[in-house]
Design a protein around this motif. Structure first.
Motif, PDB file in Angstrom:
ATOM      1  N   ARG B  16       1.089  -1.112  -0.106  1.00 46.84           N
ATOM      2  CA  ARG B  16       0.006   0.172   0.213  1.00 46.84           C
ATOM      3  C   ARG B  16       0.840   1.325  -0.105  1.00 46.84           C
ATOM      4  O   ARG B  16       0.619   2.154  -0.660  1.00 46.84           O
ATOM      5  CB  ARG B  16      -0.887  -0.065   1.310  1.00 46.84           C
ATOM      6  N   GLU B  42      -3.078 -10.856  -0.242  1.00 43.47           N
ATOM      7  CA  GLU B  42      -3.905 -10.333   0.937  1.00 43.47           C
ATOM      8  C   GLU B  42      -3.635 -11.565   1.746  1.00 43.47           C
ATOM      9  O   GLU B  42      -3.903 -12.919   1.534  1.00 43.47           O
ATOM     10  CB  GLU B  42      -5.252 -10.273   0.629  1.00 43.47           C
ATOM     11  N   GLN B  49     -11.878 -17.419   3.694  1.00 37.29           N
ATOM     12  CA  GLN B  49     -12.713 -18.120   2.573  1.00 37.29           C
ATOM     13  C   GLN B  49     -11.836 -18.718   1.656  1.00 37.29           C
ATOM     14  O   GLN B  49     -12.363 -19.629   0.802  1.00 37.29           O
ATOM     15  CB  GLN B  49     -13.562 -16.846   2.122  1.00 37.29           C
ATOM     16  N   TYR B  59      -4.834 -14.073  -3.387  1.00 38.09           N
ATOM     17  CA  TYR B  59      -5.812 -12.931  -3.667  1.00 38.09           C
ATOM     18  C   TYR B  59      -4.767 -11.856  -3.640  1.00 38.09           C
ATOM     19  O   TYR B  59      -4.403 -11.253  -2.980  1.00 38.09           O
ATOM     20  CB  TYR B  59      -6.821 -12.524  -2.457  1.00 38.09           C
ATOM     21  N   TRP B 293      -5.113  -6.043   9.534  1.00 41.65           N
ATOM     22  CA  TRP B 293      -5.349  -5.438   8.017  1.00 41.65           C
ATOM     23  C   TRP B 293      -5.362  -4.262   7.889  1.00 41.65           C
ATOM     24  O   TRP B 293      -4.790  -3.434   7.219  1.00 41.65           O
ATOM     25  CB  TRP B 293      -6.134  -6.505   7.312  1.00 41.65           C
ATOM     26  N   GLN B 297      -2.822  -1.232   6.385  1.00 42.23           N
ATOM     27  CA  GLN B 297      -3.204  -0.263   5.195  1.00 42.23           C
ATOM     28  C   GLN B 297      -3.081   1.074   5.303  1.00 42.23           C
ATOM     29  O   GLN B 297      -2.589   1.750   4.755  1.00 42.23           O
ATOM     30  CB  GLN B 297      -4.537  -0.661   4.804  1.00 42.23           C
TER      31      GLN B 297
END
Lengths: 103, 408
Positions: B16, B42, B49, B59, B293, B297
């Motif tokens: 980021r 990620e 998931q 991802y 997270w 970021q």
């Protein structure tokens, strides 16, 4: 072929808020702006498939309930950082206190 | 000489920061260094998931084209072995080759590593941090297998939920008398524990591991409670330790993380640290090290601004989410035992627990509900916390009161 679909009664959505509406296996989000106007967009965030109607509406902005991606719900514009793909918007009309969206 | 900003670590924070530097108009060189072999990805999905998909895929945070378009030089499978601060040069090793890379500014976003359990030295067990870790863990998560999760924290519980959804039998061994003491208040923890038990997870509290031994393909664990467990896989998720070796060797201050001020700057004005690896001065909360997270970021964005000369302190309300089964957990602020607590019951397994400080200011809100059902309330609570709002406990407890009214 596009058609007008009854989404809800206008009183169902508070001013500056959003409601989920499902039709034909697709989720939509319908908005009531602080100025009293209505709008509609796709229901799922363009980042990960999260229901936008669980997010917070502030002025013209809907915020994704998970990663804080922000969209202008009037134009569908993605407003940077987590989200970069715009949100699809749909025409709406109000007749007899009923909100219709054109899908 | 061209300006060059070097970023060590390409997780959420470092990646980021690299993009934010370009978004802020930085025109010099950006070098982003990762010890991993693949493009930055990620980490949150690796315990949730992503494990449930038919094929486990990363991802990616950005595509190779996006790195190229932003002119970010990505050094994959590369390790920074030294920082020569007086020369403003790092030593970079890639495939056994060493090179010197000069920097005008350096950002350390080295992340954290899973804490190891000494009792399990020499035993085959899993720790989760990287995509490869998730791939190895995924192989054992299937019907007929018994998974023992050591640690009832967020990663342990997310993995437990994923393992159950994949059909494995799951035991969670928690050393404390309840789950998630550091992260969430008691009522929310109890509701979540209940959901795990409904799903068939066996939760053992006060469960220190005393001894472990392997026989055939099984691992036997002797728990302090007297129970002996026989596992096909053991996963250890007992927190992380910040990756500070590089900073420490370079003579930078380290104390549960690389020590930085409110601007994420170390005592060396050319070096910043951000994300899981840093112990920073929060504008209102004192010294913190966050491992989420969102903070990774935000700190990546903030570090980028400050590297370019903006002096902006980190003041965001700490926030995180977790997904377990159909439930979503969201938490804003930090839970503390001395806070006053107010519970808002929404439905059977949906509730919000608020905490007020001794002067009646809202300081924390934790919500549990199906998917993102509590998100709006927690987001509003986060804004109220940021505003240092005083809120009457009876208003917070009333499920019919629209919290948004309190914002006006």
């Amino acid at each position: 072929m596009s058609q007008w679909i009854e989404a809800c009664v206008t009183d169902d959505i508070d001013a500056e808020d959003v409601l989920r509406f499902d039709y034909g296996g697709h989720s939509y989000a319908v908005y009531h702006s602080p100025e009293g106007e209505f709008y509609a967009t796709d229901g799922l965030c363009t980042h990960e498939k999260v229901q936008l109607a669980d997010g917070l509406v502030m002025d013209n902005i809907i915020e994704c309930p998970k990663h804080n991606g922000r969209f202008n719900y009037k134009t569908g514009a993605a407003l940077g950082a987590t989200v970069c793909v715009n949100l699809k918007t749909y025409p709406v009309k109000v007749e007899n206190n009923t909100l219709y969206i054109q899908v | 000489m061209t300006e060059r900003i070097v970023i060590v670590g390409a997780g959420e924070c470092g990646t980021r920061a690299a993009f934010a530097l370009r978004e802020q108009g930085f025109s010099g060189e950006i070098a982003l260094i990762s010890e991993e072999h693949q493009l930055p990805y990620e980490r949150p999905p690796l315990s949730k998931q992503a494990l449930l998909e038919p094929k486990l895929e990363p991802y990616y945070i950005a595509s190779a084209q996006q790195f190229d378009a932003a002119r970010i030089q990505l050094h994959l499978a590369s390790k920074v072995t030294a920082i020569q601060r007086e020369l403003q040069v790092i030593t970079l090793e890639t495939n056994g080759k060493s090179q010197a890379l000069a920097y005008s500014k350096l950002l350390l976003a080295t992340g954290a590593s899973p804490r190891k359990l000494p009792t399990l030295m020499g035993i085959d067990c899993y720790y989760l941090r990287t995509f490869e870790d998730a791939q190895r863990i995924r192989l054992g998560l299937k019907a007929g297998k018994h998974i023992v999760m050591i640690g009832g924290g967020l990663i342990g519980l997310e993995l437990a939920a994923s393992a159950r959804q994949l059909g494995a039998a799951v035991t969670v061994v928690e050393a404390d008398s309840r789950i998630l003491r550091r992260a969430i208040p008691a009522n929310i923890a109890a509701a979540l524990a209940k959901r795990h038990e409904q799903a068939g997870v066996h939760l053992i509290y006060n469960g220190t591991i005393q001894r472990a031994y392997q026989d055939k393909n099984k691992i036997n664990l002797v728990v302090k409670t007297g129970v002996e467990l026989r596992a096909d896989s053991v996963i250890v998720a007992i927190g992380t330790t910040p990756n500070v070796n590089l900073a420490q060797t370079a003579g930078l201050a380290v104390d549960n993380g690389i020590v930085v001020n409110e601007y994420l700057q170390t005592a060396d004005p050319h070096i910043y640290a951000a994300g899981d690896c840093c112990n920073f001065l929060h504008a209102t909360q004192g010294r913190l090290r966050l491992e989420t997270w969102r903070s990774a970021q935000q700190q990546g964005n903030l570090a980028a601004n400050n590297l370019l000369g903006v002096q902006q302190p980190y003041s965001a309300v700490p926030w995180f989410w977790s997904d377990q089964y159909e439930l979503g957990l969201q938490v804003a602020g930090l839970t503390k035992p001395e806070h006053q607590r107010v519970v808002r019951y929404l439905s059977d397994n949906s509730l919000i627990e608020f905490e007020l400080d001794s002067t009646g200011h809202l300081v924390m809100a934790a919500g549990l509900g199906v998917a993102t059902a509590v998100a709006k309330a927690i987001r509003i609570a986060e804004l109220l916390i940021a505003k240092k709002a005083k809120v009457a406990p009876q208003l917070l407890a009333d499920p019919n009161l629209n919290l948004k009214k309190l914002l006006k």
